[in-house]
Design a protein around this motif. Structure first.
Motif, PDB file in Angstrom:
ATOM      1  N   TRP A  88       0.710  -1.208  -0.044  1.00  0.00           N
ATOM      2  CA  TRP A  88      -0.076  -0.023  -0.175  1.00  0.00           C
ATOM      3  C   TRP A  88       0.843   1.118   0.039  1.00  0.00           C
ATOM      4  CZ3 TRP A  88      -4.760   0.285   3.595  1.00  0.00           C
ATOM      5  CH2 TRP A  88      -5.657   1.164   3.280  1.00  0.00           C
ATOM      6  N   MET A  89       2.001   0.987   0.835  1.00  0.00           N
ATOM      7  CA  MET A  89       2.866   2.374   0.807  1.00  0.00           C
ATOM      8  C   MET A  89       3.614   2.519  -0.498  1.00  0.00           C
ATOM      9  SD  MET A  89       6.235   3.029   3.046  1.00  0.00           S
ATOM     10  CE  MET A  89       6.661   4.855   3.486  1.00  0.00           C
ATOM     11  N   LEU A  90       3.928   1.422  -1.032  1.00  0.00           N
ATOM     12  CA  LEU A  90       4.568   1.448  -2.516  1.00  0.00           C
ATOM     13  C   LEU A  90       3.594   2.064  -3.416  1.00  0.00           C
ATOM     14  CD1 LEU A  90       7.031   0.992  -4.081  1.00  0.00           C
ATOM     15  CD2 LEU A  90       6.305  -1.402  -4.328  1.00  0.00           C
ATOM     16  N   GLU A  91       2.287   1.645  -3.617  1.00  0.00           N
ATOM     17  CA  GLU A  91       1.140   2.055  -4.542  1.00  0.00           C
ATOM     18  C   GLU A  91       1.224   3.637  -4.212  1.00  0.00           C
ATOM     19  OE1 GLU A  91      -3.225   0.918  -4.104  1.00  0.00           O
ATOM     20  OE2 GLU A  91      -2.165  -0.538  -5.451  1.00  0.00           O
ATOM     21  N   LEU A  92       1.344   4.097  -3.152  1.00  0.00           N
ATOM     22  CA  LEU A  92       1.144   5.697  -3.011  1.00  0.00           C
ATOM     23  C   LEU A  92       2.173   6.533  -3.493  1.00  0.00           C
ATOM     24  CD1 LEU A  92      -0.480   5.699   0.483  1.00  0.00           C
ATOM     25  CD2 LEU A  92      -1.679   6.220  -1.351  1.00  0.00           C
ATOM     26  N   ARG A  93       3.411   5.572  -3.433  1.00  0.00           N
ATOM     27  CA  ARG A  93       4.662   6.390  -4.160  1.00  0.00           C
ATOM     28  C   ARG A  93       4.801   6.266  -5.493  1.00  0.00           C
ATOM     29  NH1 ARG A  93       8.825   7.660  -0.140  1.00  0.00           N
ATOM     30  NH2 ARG A  93       7.632   7.722   1.776  1.00  0.00           N
ATOM     31  N   ARG A  97      -0.315   4.605 -13.027  1.00  0.00           N
ATOM     32  CA  ARG A  97      -0.244   3.479 -14.184  1.00  0.00           C
ATOM     33  C   ARG A  97       0.633   2.525 -14.138  1.00  0.00           C
ATOM     34  NH1 ARG A  97       2.335   8.224 -16.077  1.00  0.00           N
ATOM     35  NH2 ARG A  97       4.379   7.776 -16.506  1.00  0.00           N
ATOM     36  N   ASP A  98       1.569   2.594 -13.251  1.00  0.00           N
ATOM     37  CA  ASP A  98       2.618   1.578 -12.960  1.00  0.00           C
ATOM     38  C   ASP A  98       2.171   0.594 -11.806  1.00  0.00           C
ATOM     39  OD1 ASP A  98       4.489   2.887 -14.751  1.00  0.00           O
ATOM     40  OD2 ASP A  98       5.413   3.370 -13.066  1.00  0.00           O
ATOM     41  N   LYS A  99       2.665  -0.721 -11.940  1.00  0.00           N
ATOM     42  CA  LYS A  99       2.464  -1.701 -10.949  1.00  0.00           C
ATOM     43  C   LYS A  99       3.700  -2.234 -10.179  1.00  0.00           C
ATOM     44  CE  LYS A  99      -2.013  -1.427 -12.370  1.00  0.00           C
ATOM     45  NZ  LYS A  99      -2.710  -0.715 -11.584  1.00  0.00           N
ATOM     46  N   PHE A 100       3.743  -3.114  -9.347  1.00  0.00           N
ATOM     47  CA  PHE A 100       4.560  -3.910  -8.737  1.00  0.00           C
ATOM     48  C   PHE A 100       4.152  -5.260  -8.275  1.00  0.00           C
ATOM     49  CE2 PHE A 100       2.005  -1.488  -5.532  1.00  0.00           C
ATOM     50  CZ  PHE A 100       1.752  -2.449  -4.740  1.00  0.00           C
ATOM     51  N   VAL A 101       5.222  -6.223  -8.037  1.00  0.00           N
ATOM     52  CA  VAL A 101       5.055  -7.348  -7.565  1.00  0.00           C
ATOM     53  C   VAL A 101       5.987  -7.594  -6.388  1.00  0.00           C
ATOM     54  CG1 VAL A 101       4.100  -8.322  -9.787  1.00  0.00           C
ATOM     55  CG2 VAL A 101       6.569  -8.119  -9.468  1.00  0.00           C
ATOM     56  N   THR A 102       5.530  -8.478  -5.481  1.00  0.00           N
ATOM     57  CA  THR A 102       6.575  -8.859  -4.428  1.00  0.00           C
ATOM     58  C   THR A 102       7.619  -9.869  -5.113  1.00  0.00           C
ATOM     59  OG1 THR A 102       4.875  -8.653  -2.918  1.00  0.00           O
ATOM     60  CG2 THR A 102       6.840  -9.642  -2.019  1.00  0.00           C
ATOM     61  N   LEU A 103       8.838  -9.607  -4.727  1.00  0.00           N
ATOM     62  CA  LEU A 103       9.802 -10.688  -5.472  1.00  0.00           C
ATOM     63  C   LEU A 103      10.153 -11.691  -4.317  1.00  0.00           C
ATOM     64  CD1 LEU A 103      12.255  -8.231  -7.228  1.00  0.00           C
ATOM     65  CD2 LEU A 103      10.496  -9.990  -8.336  1.00  0.00           C
ATOM     66  N   ASP A 104      10.477 -11.146  -3.064  1.00  0.00           N
ATOM     67  CA  ASP A 104      10.495 -11.976  -1.786  1.00  0.00           C
ATOM     68  C   ASP A 104      10.110 -11.300  -0.660  1.00  0.00           C
ATOM     69  OD1 ASP A 104      12.648 -10.287  -1.097  1.00  0.00           O
ATOM     70  OD2 ASP A 104      14.122 -11.658  -1.427  1.00  0.00           O
ATOM     71  N   MET A 105       9.837 -11.960   0.572  1.00  0.00           N
ATOM     72  CA  MET A 105       9.210 -11.392   1.830  1.00  0.00           C
ATOM     73  C   MET A 105       9.888 -12.282   2.794  1.00  0.00           C
ATOM     74  SD  MET A 105       5.702 -10.214   2.986  1.00  0.00           S
ATOM     75  CE  MET A 105       5.301 -10.503   4.485  1.00  0.00           C
ATOM     76  N   ASN A 106      10.625 -11.685   3.876  1.00  0.00           N
ATOM     77  CA  ASN A 106      11.063 -12.534   5.086  1.00  0.00           C
ATOM     78  C   ASN A 106      10.228 -12.022   6.310  1.00  0.00           C
ATOM     79  OD1 ASN A 106      12.771 -14.105   6.534  1.00  0.00           O
ATOM     80  ND2 ASN A 106      13.789 -12.277   7.266  1.00  0.00           N
ATOM     81  N   VAL A 107       9.982 -12.939   7.083  1.00  0.00           N
ATOM     82  CA  VAL A 107       9.189 -12.588   8.157  1.00  0.00           C
ATOM     83  C   VAL A 107       9.515 -13.291   9.533  1.00  0.00           C
ATOM     84  CG1 VAL A 107       6.593 -12.906   9.059  1.00  0.00           C
ATOM     85  CG2 VAL A 107       6.806 -12.513   6.734  1.00  0.00           C
ATOM     86  N   ASN A 108       9.802 -12.444  10.443  1.00  0.00           N
ATOM     87  CA  ASN A 108      10.208 -13.143  11.825  1.00  0.00           C
ATOM     88  C   ASN A 108       9.186 -12.669  12.632  1.00  0.00           C
ATOM     89  OD1 ASN A 108      13.117 -13.676  11.157  1.00  0.00           O
ATOM     90  ND2 ASN A 108      13.144 -11.133  10.611  1.00  0.00           N
ATOM     91  N   TYR A 109       8.943 -13.667  13.580  1.00  0.00           N
ATOM     92  CA  TYR A 109       7.478 -13.750  14.601  1.00  0.00           C
ATOM     93  C   TYR A 109       8.445 -13.419  15.736  1.00  0.00           C
ATOM     94  CZ  TYR A 109       4.783 -15.240  10.699  1.00  0.00           C
ATOM     95  OH  TYR A 109       4.282 -15.591   9.623  1.00  0.00           O
ATOM     96  N   HIS A 110       8.009 -12.713  16.501  1.00  0.00           N
ATOM     97  CA  HIS A 110       8.356 -12.241  17.960  1.00  0.00           C
ATOM     98  C   HIS A 110       7.483 -12.577  19.125  1.00  0.00           C
ATOM     99  CE1 HIS A 110      11.514 -10.216  15.661  1.00  0.00           C
ATOM    100  NE2 HIS A 110      10.530  -9.713  14.960  1.00  0.00           N
ATOM    101  N   LYS A 111       6.186 -12.375  18.791  1.00  0.00           N
ATOM    102  CA  LYS A 111       5.208 -12.493  20.115  1.00  0.00           C
ATOM    103  C   LYS A 111       3.891 -12.924  19.172  1.00  0.00           C
ATOM    104  CE  LYS A 111       4.073 -10.408  24.320  1.00  0.00           C
ATOM    105  NZ  LYS A 111       4.588  -9.687  25.418  1.00  0.00           N
TER     106      LYS A 111
END
Length: 161
Positions: A88-93, A97-111
């Motif tokens: 959503w942040m990227l979409e606002l920036r 007319r342009d689009k974007f795709v996620t290439l990779d994502m890393n998630v760390n769970y803390h709680k």
């Protein structure tokens, strides 16, 4: 499945199940108004006010439908919120007319994801040509850090035609 089949199944549902159906119908109707994807509407994701122009903040309520059998938010739901916040942040920036795709994502769970809502705060870490590196912290309404995530997005430029 026909419309009549669906209506018959709805007639036999419990009040709890009817709430899930109502949430689904509301999400479908909201898509027409806010043009936000179904999943974001179903989860109740909304933009929050941010005090920092370099950050984007959104939140979602923690309801019964996003809890796992241990009564905490499914990890995949929390990761989805982080991905949505960064996207959503990227979409606002970028150009509309342009689009974007996620290439990779890393998630760390803390709680564990508990409380009344989850709040995601996204920021741009770096941008080089068409590659955006993003980060996101997800906290609960008690400010406990639930997840940290990083992701790389590729901007897809569309011609000016």
């Amino acid at each position: 499945m026909t419309k009549q089949d669906i209506l018959e199944q709805i007639e036999a549902m419990s009040e709890r199940d009817l709430k899930a159906v109502a949430r689904t119908v509301n999400a479908l109707n909201s898509m027409k108004e806010n043009h936000y994807p179904f999943l974001g509407n179903f989860l109740g994701v909304v933009e929050e006010e941010s005090q920092d122009d370099n950050e984007f903040v959104c939140s979602m309520p923690i309801g019964r439908e996003v809890l796992n059998p241990y009564r905490i938010v499914y990890g995949g739901i929390t990761a989805t919120l982080a991905d949505m916040a960064m996207g959503w942040m990227l979409e606002l920036r970028i150009s509309p007319r342009d689009k974007f795709v996620t290439l990779d994502m890393n998630v760390n769970y803390h709680k564990a994801g508990t409380g009344k809502k989850l709040i995601a705060t996204a920021r741009v870490v770096n941008q080089a040509q068409d590659i955006w590196q993003m980060a996101c912290d997800v906290r609960n309404d008690r400010s406990d850090l639930v997840v940290t995530a990083t992701a790389t997005f590729r901007q897809l430029y569309r011609s000016k035609e």
